[in-house]
Write an enzyme that holds these catalytic residues in place. Structure first.
Site, mmCIF file in Angstrom:
data_model
loop_
_atom_site.group_PDB
_atom_site.id
_atom_site.type_symbol
_atom_site.label_atom_id
_atom_site.label_comp_id
_atom_site.label_asym_id
_atom_site.label_seq_id
_atom_site.Cartn_x
_atom_site.Cartn_y
_atom_site.Cartn_z
ATOM 1 N N GLU A 60 -55.688 -10.435 -5.152
ATOM 2 C CA GLU A 60 -55.997 -9.258 -4.340
ATOM 3 C C GLU A 60 -55.321 -7.868 -5.120
ATOM 4 O O GLU A 60 -54.242 -8.097 -5.730
ATOM 5 C CB GLU A 60 -55.213 -9.788 -3.044
ATOM 6 C CG GLU A 60 -55.313 -8.571 -2.098
ATOM 7 C CD GLU A 60 -54.784 -9.208 -0.506
ATOM 8 O OE1 GLU A 60 -54.034 -10.079 -0.700
ATOM 9 O OE2 GLU A 60 -55.347 -8.407 0.201
ATOM 10 N N LYS A 145 -62.246 -7.176 3.283
ATOM 11 C CA LYS A 145 -61.504 -8.072 3.929
ATOM 12 C C LYS A 145 -61.483 -7.772 5.573
ATOM 13 O O LYS A 145 -61.405 -6.503 6.030
ATOM 14 C CB LYS A 145 -59.741 -7.480 3.816
ATOM 15 C CG LYS A 145 -58.781 -8.367 4.239
ATOM 16 C CD LYS A 145 -57.512 -7.672 3.840
ATOM 17 C CE LYS A 145 -56.191 -8.928 3.945
ATOM 18 N NZ LYS A 145 -55.027 -8.504 3.118
ATOM 19 N N CYS A 186 -57.298 -13.046 1.462
ATOM 20 C CA CYS A 186 -55.778 -13.257 2.003
ATOM 21 C C CYS A 186 -55.618 -13.497 3.436
ATOM 22 O O CYS A 186 -55.830 -14.566 3.864
ATOM 23 C CB CYS A 186 -55.010 -11.956 1.524
ATOM 24 S SG CYS A 186 -53.162 -12.394 1.301
HETATM 25 O O1 LIG Z 1 -50.891 -14.040 6.083
HETATM 26 C C1 LIG Z 1 -49.765 -13.813 5.422
HETATM 27 O O2 LIG Z 1 -48.777 -14.502 5.604
HETATM 28 C C2 LIG Z 1 -49.975 -12.874 4.311
HETATM 29 C C3 LIG Z 1 -51.410 -12.091 4.332
HETATM 30 C C4 LIG Z 1 -51.300 -11.183 3.144
HETATM 31 O O3 LIG Z 1 -50.332 -10.884 2.332
HETATM 32 C C5 LIG Z 1 -52.467 -10.351 3.070
HETATM 33 O O4 LIG Z 1 -53.237 -10.545 4.023
HETATM 34 O O5 LIG Z 1 -52.437 -9.423 2.284
#
Ligand SMILES: O=C(O)CCC(=O)C(=O)O
Length: 309
Positions: A60, A145, A186
């Site tokens: 990411e 996203k 993510c």
């Molecule tokens: O869901 C999480 O704990 C981390 C998510 C995250 O870091 C993101 O979406 O960039």
């Protein structure tokens, strides 16, 4: 009523997840792109066994610092949309990151999930977007996203992507020559519905460029992937940046990994920069679904419309 799950379409394949370190403090976009380009060239050599991967994955936000205050500054106009899926010409894009990734996919002849980058849309919104390329360098999809990372864990971490980002509004599935692959980014992994629908549409794997942190990483990184894999009897993997060893910027959990349909680890890294090679096989999916036939035991008459529950 069917007594066994229909076999999934696909063939054995090899993935390479690049757990990329930022170049320097991560603020130099040209250096980040150059480092990614070099690591892509290394990944396609196939490691000690010399077996070239079918699919390479980057983490990411690999071309910019992971910070809401700078996403707009680093954002690039890609110009892709689902309506342009068949006609999009990558040579027309204004995005230097997309041009580099497309050239790398083409040069090495691999499928490429190009991590994610901040994207500036036609209507001036900023998205966290994952571009996906076929081995001829075509940009076949861009996953924006869907679920923004807005959390506030007292004594842990506060992060609010919605300060500068907008959530995407489509699901992403790519048809490769080794099977259909779903892509999320993510925080999307926390929403089982997205993975469930992806699996029900015939995907063999769900891949997330990701960057968990030092609060939720140790608790949930592995758990969420294994849960999504076992619930849906597909492969589920997340590709993280390496953890920064200095500076006061975002510290990623690392631990890029992939889990199989029985919840077993196919492979996992620690927090340092590295390349993870992962072999997948649709037979493993078919065996899991025959042995534990949840795919044909679902009771949609009981949970007809989850969104209204
Ligand atoms: O869901 C999480 O704990 C981390 C998510 C995250 O870091 C993101 O979406 O960039």
């Amino acid at each position: 009523m069917a007594t066994s799950a229909p076999p999934v379409d696909g063939r054995p394949a090899r993935f390479a997840f690049i757990q990329l370190a930022s170049a320097g403090d991560g603020t130099d976009k040209a250096a980040n792109l150059e480092h990614a380009r070099e690591k892509l060239a290394e990944a396609v050599k196939g490691g000690p066994e010399g077996r070239k991967p079918d699919l390479v994955v980057l983490p990411e936000i690999f071309n910019s610092p992971y910070a809401t205050a700078v996403f707009r500054k680093y954002a690039e106009r890609i110009g892709w949309s689902p309506e342009k899926r068949d006609t999009f010409d990558v040579s027309q894009t204004q995005s230097e990151s997309i041009r580099m990734l497309s050239a790398a996919a083409k040069e090495h002849g691999v499928w490429l999930i190009g991590g994610s980058i901040p994207e500036l849309s036609e209507d001036d919104k900023v998205y966290n977007s994952s571009p996906i390329f076929s081995p001829d360098g075509k940009l076949v999809a861009v996953h924006r996203k869907v679920h923004l990372f807005d959390i506030d864990v007292p004594g842990g971490i506060t992060f609010k992507e919605s300060d500068s980002l907008t959530g995407g509004d489509w699901q992403t599935i790519v048809e490769t020559d080794f099977g259909k692959i779903g892509v999320g980014i993510c925080y999307d992994v926390r929403f089982p519905e997205l993975t469930a629908i992806t699996a029900r549409k015939g995907c063999i794997a769900m891949i997330y460029p990701a960057a968990f942190n030092l609060t939720t990483g140790p608790l949930h990184w592995e758990l969420l992937q294994r849960a999504r894999a076992v619930d849906n009897q597909i492969y589920v993997g997340m590709c993280s940046p390496a953890r920064a060893t200095s500076g006061d910027g975002y510290k990623a959990w690392g631990h890029s990994s992939l889990y199989d349909p029985m919840g077993k680890a196919v492979g996992e890294l620690d927090e340092k920069e590295g390349i993870l090679y992962l072999d997948i096989d649709t037979d493993v999916i078919n065996k899991a679904r025959t042995g534990i036939p949840v795919t044909i035991q679902r009771r949609f008459d009981v949970y007809k419309d989850v969104s209204k529950a």
